[in-house]
Every structure is written in structure tokens, then in C-alpha cells.
Scaffold this active site. Sequence first.
Site, mmCIF file in Angstrom:
data_model
loop_
_atom_site.group_PDB
_atom_site.id
_atom_site.type_symbol
_atom_site.label_atom_id
_atom_site.label_comp_id
_atom_site.label_asym_id
_atom_site.label_seq_id
_atom_site.Cartn_x
_atom_site.Cartn_y
_atom_site.Cartn_z
ATOM 1 N N ARG A 287 0.832 -1.213 0.000
ATOM 2 C CA ARG A 287 0.000 0.000 0.000
ATOM 3 C C ARG A 287 0.869 1.266 0.000
ATOM 4 O O ARG A 287 1.007 1.932 -1.004
ATOM 5 C CB ARG A 287 -0.940 -0.006 1.219
ATOM 6 N N CYS B 25 6.226 9.865 -1.049
ATOM 7 C CA CYS B 25 5.038 10.581 -0.591
ATOM 8 C C CYS B 25 4.663 11.598 -1.646
ATOM 9 O O CYS B 25 5.428 12.519 -1.909
ATOM 10 C CB CYS B 25 5.294 11.261 0.746
#
Lengths: 310, 310
Positions: B21, B249
Site C-alpha cells: 500500500r 510521498c
Amino acid sequence: MLSKPFRNLPKKVRIVEVGPRDGLQNEKTIISLEDKIQFIKLLAKAGLREIEATSFVRADKIPQMADSLLLYQQLKNDPDLKNTSLLALVPNSEGMKRALDAGVKDIAIFTSTSNSFNQKNINATIDESLERIKEVLVIARNNNIRARGYISTVFGCPYEGKTSLDELKKITQFLKDQGVSEVSLGDTIGIANPLQVSEVVEFLNRDFALDFFSMHFHDTRGMAVANVLASLEMGITSFDSSAGGLGGCPYAVGASGNVATEDLYFLFESMGIQTGIDIGKLALATENILSKINHESPSKFLKAFKSQGF
Amino acid sequence: MLSKPFRNLPKKVRIVEVGPRDGLQNEKTIISLEDKIQFIKLLAKAGLREIEATSFVRADKIPQMADSLLLYQQLKNDPDLKNTSLLALVPNSEGMKRALDAGVKDIAIFTSTSNSFNQKNINATIDESLERIKEVLVIARNNNIRARGYISTVFGCPYEGKTSLDELKKITQFLKDQGVSEVSLGDTIGIANPLQVSEVVEFLNRDFALDFFSMHFHDTRGMAVANVLASLEMGITSFDSSAGGLGGCPYAVGASGNVATEDLYFLFESMGIQTGIDIGKLALATENILSKINHESPSKFLKAFKSQGF
């Protein structure tokens, strides 16, 4: 109960920059004398006060260091380097004489805790290497030359696996008795872990003061920064590193370079510990030399610094 | 005097694998459902018992996670995964309902200590995000679903710099009161240092037990392994990581991936601390997924392991 490992961190640390020698010696591309001089001067400008500049080894064995005499001749009276120690690695009395002729003031000598590693590296047993070192150190003492000792494979050897702590103690004592000013403990193949580091430091501290040691970690398995941290917590305040993480080890296949000076800069300064380094100028020195050898730095901090400025 | 930071290391640690994930979500290449399933099954074979498998977010926002329902349908009764928890990230009650339909048993919810980061990430203030989380956790409790809480930007925010420890405490207390089983403290932009880690852990330990926390470090500046070590010394025994250091990110430009599970394997196992991981099988899982996204792993240990076998 919490342990309090971070209560007694030092205000500052000492960083010995080994990029121009330990770093470049293990790079394939031959760097010109001019580029080496520029690299060393940029490192000094970045605040590095002790720089391992070259080695007086046989040019046919290590072509990258063939210009050591010329390098010293050009640098020894350079006004920009008057507050900077330039160390030269010296393998034997022959090299020592050449270093003297070149005007070297600070040398480094080296051995290993592993007979197999010494055999492959310098074709000598540990005891034979200590005899060579003894000869070198006699000349050094007679000429008021400061000598630093390197001990390789302290945390493991590519040929022998774990190496002996008793051998480490014996070699350290020998080097101390022969007048070296300090000993740098090398994790030549980047196999150390923080627990082992704490054990080795604690073991040596039974017989030696901690300020007699510098730690020299390679980042082969990504543990170098953690091993530096463990050393710091144990009371060590001197560390070797190379700009950009240059280098490797020709006698240990696959071993990556020294821990990057940039990574140590961030580790220490982010914890409020002074390094004396101007990171912008250091990044410039590193970028400059990397452009000559055509590969990227393995330093993640340097990458982040270049893209984000912090 | 030596401090003794390494006297009380634990016998084993818990590793929460977030590669499928947190890792893949931040990779540009879209991975097929089949490849994701294979990745998760290989990770489970390598001994990872808690795997963050997917998220129930809007497919138009995060296309990589569009197949979360299908993923769970195929995995939830897989006999190879009967000892493995598959976590799903859930942003709101809408996602929670979809997760329930898919048969999810373990969820993760998330917020941040920074209003700016939350605004950019989920278009909500901290307080608004806690309201959303509250709704999700009501559904979770009513359906006997275990919930883990993520708190991002604990050690610094790309927009606000340092973030508030009081805010961190308030959010942690809120999540605890709402029934989360644990909180994972995220260094979203990889800016933490070991001293700061020790201070944050010590601060939280005044009000919370340390086994309520997991540490989630990104390796943007090469400090993740050292930060894990600092956490371990402070008494933390649970860590998030991603196979091969996948990820990054999307809301923090230049931020590199999670610390690699392989690096944590070597850090812990080399110090005699059990991870439950079979490194050969983990390397296989990582190589397999890396071959789909066409980039190298930033894990130095993985590189050394592949070339030298240790």
C-alpha cells in the site's frame, strides 16, 4: 524503564575527511592532479580541517595515487590550507621516505586484525605488517611527523568472518606504544552492527581512553549512520567519512564506499552537534568531483539537500 | 563514563510491511491485480505477518488502489494467508463501508499533526480529520474490526516545519479513546533525527505505554535506520517498513520511500533480535515487484545481499 542514551551527547565532533585518498583510490576513473587539488581545496573551504589527501604507495599498484609527490608540492604552502592537516597514507619505510621528501607532516599507517586480509592487501601477516609499521614510525618520530593508525576488518573480514578482539587490543597497544596519535577502527566491509560497535568500544575502553579512537564505517549494508550513532552514544567523538560516500574497497568485492560526510553532517547537526562543516560548500566539492568520475553519490541526504535545500 | 544503551535490547521485534500500500501507492507504474496478489503472497511466505495490502480511497484520486475490492476478494480466503493480517487504509466512512463489503478485518486510519499537511493530503483540518476518523471507528467497533492509527508529519512537515508535540499528544489520546489498537508515528518527509526520536518517544511515554506505538520512518535523508535504532533503545519494538524501500510521498516532493524491510532485517538480526523474516524469500518478493516498476531498490543491504549472500 526508559534508558537515557541521548542525555550526554557531545557539543561537537571531529570529522576526518578521507575522500581524496580512501575515496578516490577505489574509484576506477583516474582523476587529474588538477582536479584532486581542486577537490581538496574545496573540502578545506567547506570547513574540513583534516583531509586524507593521498598515499605514498607503489604507482604500479595504485595508479590513482601516482601523483602524491606533485600533489604535496603544490599544496603544502597553499595559504588556503594553512589551517588544514593533509594526511598521507604510508605503507612502509620506502613510502615514508618519499613522504618526507614531499614535505608531509601527518601520515597514516595501516594494518588489519585479519591475517588473510593483510596477506591479500599488503602481502604480509599481521606481525610482518607491524614490523613494517615500526620502521615507518621510527622515521616519523625522528622527523616529528604525527602518525595515525588504521586498523581494518575490526568488525569482520571478507575471508575470515569475525576477527579477534584480543588481536585488536594487541595491535592497538602496539601502535600506541610506537607513538601513533590515534587509531581509526575500520569496518572495511560494512558488516558491523550497533550492538557489536558498542561491545568493541566498551572492550577497548577497558585499556584505552576513548579519545584515542576514530570510527571508520563503510556503508555497504546501510548501517553506517546507525553505527556512528552507536559509537557516539558510547562516547566516541571522532569519525572518518568521505565526501559523497566516494570509494569502496578493492580487496573486498561489492563493498561500497565510506559513509558520506554529508550524511554525518546531517546526523550530527540535526542533533545540535557541531561539525564545523558548511554543507552548501561541501555539496559543491562533492558535485565537482562526482562530475569527474561519472557516478552518483549514494548519499541520500545529499540527494535531498540538492532537491530541497535541507 | 560509558552509558549502556545496548544492555536491554528486546529478543524480537514486530515488523508491519507497508510495501503493497504505502509503497506501491507512491510508485508511478500501475501494478496489475495479479502482480499485487503475487507480491503480497510472497511477502507472507517470507514471514511477514502483518501486511498493509491496499486502501479504500477514491479510484480517481489514487488509481493504483482502484482494485482494492477485487484484491480482498481474492486474498481473504487464501489458505497461504490464514496467519497473515491484511490491513486496508480507510480515509472516511464511505471507504469504511466499501472495506466492510470487501471483508476487511483490519483497517488503518490516518491524520497528521499539521493542519497544512492534512489540508493538502485530505482537504481537511486536523479537527475535521478526527471527526471523519470518529465516524470510521464507530463502524469499525460495531463490526469488530481492528483499527490502527497513522499520524503523519510527527517529526516535521514540508509546509509547517516542526509540528506540535501537544497536538501529537491530543491526537494520540483521541485515537486511543476512539479505540484504535495502536498508533504508528510517521516521519513522512524523512526529517527526524535520533535525538528528536528519543525526545518524542519519551514525551509520549509520560501518558501512553510504549507498546501502543509503532515507528514509521522514511529514509529521505538516510537517517531511517539510525532513527529505528534510537526508537529501539527507547523501548519501541514495532516498526513499519516496505520491501525494498518502495514508495515515497506524493504530497512531499522529493521524499523517498519507507525504510526498507531488508535494512531492518539486517539491523535487527545482526544484533540477535528476531524479525521472523526469511531474507532470501523477502529478497525474492522484492526483486519480483521491482521488476514490474523498473527501478532499483534504494536498500544498500539488499544490494549487498544479492551480490554476496549476506
